[in-house]
Design a protein around this motif. Structure first.
Motif, PDB file in Angstrom:
ATOM      1  N   TYR A 185       0.824  -1.210   0.000  1.00 22.22           N
ATOM      2  CA  TYR A 185       0.000   0.000   0.000  1.00 22.22           C
ATOM      3  C   TYR A 185       0.857   1.258   0.000  1.00 22.22           C
ATOM      4  O   TYR A 185       0.491   2.254  -0.633  1.00 22.22           O
ATOM      5  CB  TYR A 185      -0.935  -0.005   1.199  1.00 22.22           C
ATOM      6  N   ASP A 186       1.994   1.231   0.655  1.00 20.00           N
ATOM      7  CA  ASP A 186       2.879   2.394   0.637  1.00 20.00           C
ATOM      8  C   ASP A 186       3.389   2.650  -0.783  1.00 20.00           C
ATOM      9  O   ASP A 186       3.452   3.800  -1.237  1.00 20.00           O
ATOM     10  CB  ASP A 186       4.055   2.172   1.587  1.00 20.00           C
ATOM     11  N   GLN A 187       3.724   1.588  -1.490  1.00 20.53           N
ATOM     12  CA  GLN A 187       4.145   1.731  -2.882  1.00 20.53           C
ATOM     13  C   GLN A 187       2.979   2.172  -3.770  1.00 20.53           C
ATOM     14  O   GLN A 187       3.167   2.964  -4.708  1.00 20.53           O
ATOM     15  CB  GLN A 187       4.727   0.399  -3.377  1.00 20.53           C
ATOM     16  N   LEU A 188       1.779   1.685  -3.476  1.00 19.37           N
ATOM     17  CA  LEU A 188       0.605   2.080  -4.251  1.00 19.37           C
ATOM     18  C   LEU A 188       0.343   3.579  -4.121  1.00 19.37           C
ATOM     19  O   LEU A 188      -0.002   4.244  -5.106  1.00 19.37           O
ATOM     20  CB  LEU A 188      -0.618   1.289  -3.786  1.00 19.37           C
ATOM     21  N   ARG A 189       0.516   4.104  -2.922  1.00 21.30           N
ATOM     22  CA  ARG A 189       0.346   5.559  -2.742  1.00 21.30           C
ATOM     23  C   ARG A 189       1.321   6.332  -3.620  1.00 21.30           C
ATOM     24  O   ARG A 189       0.978   7.377  -4.179  1.00 21.30           O
ATOM     25  CB  ARG A 189       0.539   5.921  -1.276  1.00 21.30           C
ATOM     26  N   ASP A 190       2.532   5.811  -3.745  1.00 23.86           N
ATOM     27  CA  ASP A 190       3.523   6.484  -4.583  1.00 23.86           C
ATOM     28  C   ASP A 190       3.130   6.423  -6.060  1.00 23.86           C
ATOM     29  O   ASP A 190       3.339   7.378  -6.803  1.00 23.86           O
ATOM     30  CB  ASP A 190       4.892   5.839  -4.361  1.00 23.86           C
ATOM     31  N   VAL A 191       2.557   5.291  -6.474  1.00 24.96           N
ATOM     32  CA  VAL A 191       2.086   5.159  -7.851  1.00 24.96           C
ATOM     33  C   VAL A 191       1.007   6.197  -8.150  1.00 24.96           C
ATOM     34  O   VAL A 191       1.035   6.882  -9.181  1.00 24.96           O
ATOM     35  CB  VAL A 191       1.546   3.739  -8.105  1.00 24.96           C
ATOM     36  N   PHE A 192       0.034   6.319  -7.255  1.00 25.87           N
ATOM     37  CA  PHE A 192      -1.052   7.277  -7.466  1.00 25.87           C
ATOM     38  C   PHE A 192      -0.561   8.722  -7.362  1.00 25.87           C
ATOM     39  O   PHE A 192      -1.067   9.599  -8.065  1.00 25.87           O
ATOM     40  CB  PHE A 192      -2.181   7.021  -6.462  1.00 25.87           C
ATOM     41  N   ALA A 193       0.400   8.963  -6.487  1.00 27.35           N
ATOM     42  CA  ALA A 193       0.921  10.323  -6.324  1.00 27.35           C
ATOM     43  C   ALA A 193       1.541  10.831  -7.622  1.00 27.35           C
ATOM     44  O   ALA A 193       1.517  12.037  -7.899  1.00 27.35           O
ATOM     45  CB  ALA A 193       1.948  10.348  -5.199  1.00 27.35           C
ATOM     46  N   LYS A 194       2.074   9.930  -8.416  1.00 25.77           N
ATOM     47  CA  LYS A 194       2.667  10.314  -9.698  1.00 25.77           C
ATOM     48  C   LYS A 194       1.631  10.970 -10.599  1.00 25.77           C
ATOM     49  O   LYS A 194       1.965  11.805 -11.448  1.00 25.77           O
ATOM     50  CB  LYS A 194       3.254   9.069 -10.371  1.00 25.77           C
ATOM     51  N   GLN A 195       0.349  10.591 -10.419  1.00 23.68           N
ATOM     52  CA  GLN A 195      -0.744  11.156 -11.222  1.00 23.68           C
ATOM     53  C   GLN A 195      -1.562  12.171 -10.435  1.00 23.68           C
ATOM     54  O   GLN A 195      -2.682  12.510 -10.819  1.00 23.68           O
ATOM     55  CB  GLN A 195      -1.663  10.027 -11.695  1.00 23.68           C
ATOM     56  N   ASN A 196      -0.996  12.632  -9.308  1.00 27.29           N
ATOM     57  CA  ASN A 196      -1.699  13.571  -8.438  1.00 27.29           C
ATOM     58  C   ASN A 196      -3.029  13.010  -7.945  1.00 27.29           C
ATOM     59  O   ASN A 196      -4.039  13.724  -7.871  1.00 27.29           O
ATOM     60  CB  ASN A 196      -1.924  14.911  -9.149  1.00 27.29           C
ATOM     61  N   LEU A 197      -3.020  11.725  -7.601  1.00 25.21           N
ATOM     62  CA  LEU A 197      -4.202  11.043  -7.107  1.00 25.21           C
ATOM     63  C   LEU A 197      -3.859  10.305  -5.820  1.00 25.21           C
ATOM     64  O   LEU A 197      -2.704  10.260  -5.400  1.00 25.21           O
ATOM     65  CB  LEU A 197      -4.736  10.051  -8.153  1.00 25.21           C
ATOM     66  N   VAL A 198      -4.876   9.735  -5.213  1.00 25.72           N
ATOM     67  CA  VAL A 198      -4.694   8.869  -4.056  1.00 25.72           C
ATOM     68  C   VAL A 198      -5.345   7.527  -4.382  1.00 25.72           C
ATOM     69  O   VAL A 198      -6.228   7.446  -5.245  1.00 25.72           O
ATOM     70  CB  VAL A 198      -5.322   9.467  -2.780  1.00 25.72           C
ATOM     71  N   PRO A 199      -4.933   6.428  -3.721  1.00 25.88           N
ATOM     72  CA  PRO A 199      -5.549   5.126  -4.003  1.00 25.88           C
ATOM     73  C   PRO A 199      -7.057   5.151  -3.818  1.00 25.88           C
ATOM     74  O   PRO A 199      -7.597   5.892  -2.996  1.00 25.88           O
ATOM     75  CB  PRO A 199      -4.873   4.198  -2.983  1.00 25.88           C
TER      76      PRO A 199
END
Length: 343
Positions: A185-199
């Motif tokens: 989940y910590d890595q998922l937050r980083d993935v979404f942050a790249k698109q200015n989003l949250v999981p």
């Protein structure tokens, strides 16, 4: 004429459902328990009968939105690929869909129905009063040998897999490690942050999925570690019978140059194939998945509402969710900048 009859879950019922060749992971009691827990929904099981003889089964869940009863099989946002029907060979899926609409609106009193059935085509839906999105998925046939699978990938993808190995990236099974859900989940937050989003879901959903599927051996949890032993990427891969599904994957942006994502998928393909799995389903047809040598399969996502107002409310809710997600991402950046440190 086909008819649906609601039945109570029982061991004998699940035993009969398990005899159907088109039964998927998402029809199993463990998966339904996961969805029911996370969505506060009530499972709905029904037999499909033809002149009194059982020729199939239907799987869905009842939920409420804005006070309205909704039958999802599944609903968007449930992180569930397909539900719908299990039918004996030769049973008409179009007739089953027609029977489902009567069941949902007349017997269950629902205001809205959504269904995504792996065996249903757009031709089956035409003229029945439903709207649908194409919602294709990308799959890989795992029956060829490993050399053929590797050769079917794009050249850049093969180079990335080799680069990961040369860089010291190692893939491991996480097993029952309780830290895995938080790492993912910590890595998922980083993935979404790249698109200015949250999981779109919380870490509790990941924990629930593992809690329900791991004890029955229906999920593979993979980690990618760099040469220093840091967890830099993860993948969540439920599987059942002939198919493994890509439920989720994530990695830290600062380590993506090591290509751990491609290494994870290649490991998963070989792991699944060695266990007799014949299909890998990416659960969606995003363009980046084509590099793995996928084939696109159409799986329409159909919906019908009792009234035009309910249909408009559904579309407005979907749009509103996207707006809230972006707002939450902006608020998160103000309160606490996103981090990309390894775990």
């Amino acid at each position: 004429m086909l008819r649906l009859h609601r039945v109570e879950p029982a061991a004998a019922l699940h035993a009969d459902r398990a005899t159907y060749q088109d039964r998927l992971l998402f029809h199993t009691p463990e998966w339904l328990a996961f969805v029911a827990e996370c969505q506060r929904a009530e499972p709905v099981l029904a037999t499909v009968s033809d002149q009194g003889a059982t020729v199939g089964h239907f799987t869905g869940l009842l939920t409420r939105r804005c006070g309205l009863r909704i039958l999802g099989s599944p609903m968007a946002g449930w992180t569930t690929s397909y539900l719908g029907f299990n039918l004996r060979p030769g049973v008409c899926r179009r007739a089953a869909v027609r029977a489902l609409t009567r069941f949902a609106f007349d017997e269950l009193g629902c205001a809205h129905l959504e269904v995504r059935d792996r065996g249903t085509t757009e031709a089956d839906l035409a003229g029945l009063g439903l709207r649908w999105d194409a919602a294709p998925t990308a799959v890989i046939d795992l029956r060829p040998d490993e050399d053929a699978l590797f050769g079917a990938m794009a050249g850049a993808c093969r180079r990335n897999i080799r680069k990961a190995a040369k860089s010291g990236v190692v893939i491991e099974e996480a097993g029952a490690d309780p830290a895995f859900a938080d790492e993912f989940y910590d890595q998922l937050r980083d993935v979404f942050a790249k698109q200015n989003l949250v999981p779109t879901y919380s870490v509790e959903r990941v924990r629930s999925l593992i809690r329900h599927l791991f004890p029955v051996g229906r999920i593979s949890l993979l980690r990618a570690r760099d040469s220093d032993g840091r967890c830099i990427a993860t993948a969540v891969l439920p599987w059942y019978r002939r198919t493994m599904y890509f439920w989720g994957g994530a990695s830290y942006r600062e380590h993506q140059h090591l290509r751990p994502n491609e290494a994870l998928i290649w490991h998963a393909l070989r792991w699944a194939r060695a266990r007799g799995v014949t299909e890998f389903d990416f659960v969606g047809a995003n363009s980046y998945k084509a590099k793995y040598g996928t084939t696109e399969v159409a799986v329409p996502w159909a919906r019908q509402s009792r009234s035009p107002l309910v249909a408009r409310l559904r579309d407005a809710a979907k749009h509103g969710f996207a707006l809230r997600q972006r707002a939450a991402a902006r608020l998160g950046r103000i309160r606490q900048p996103a981090t990309t440190t390894g775990s």
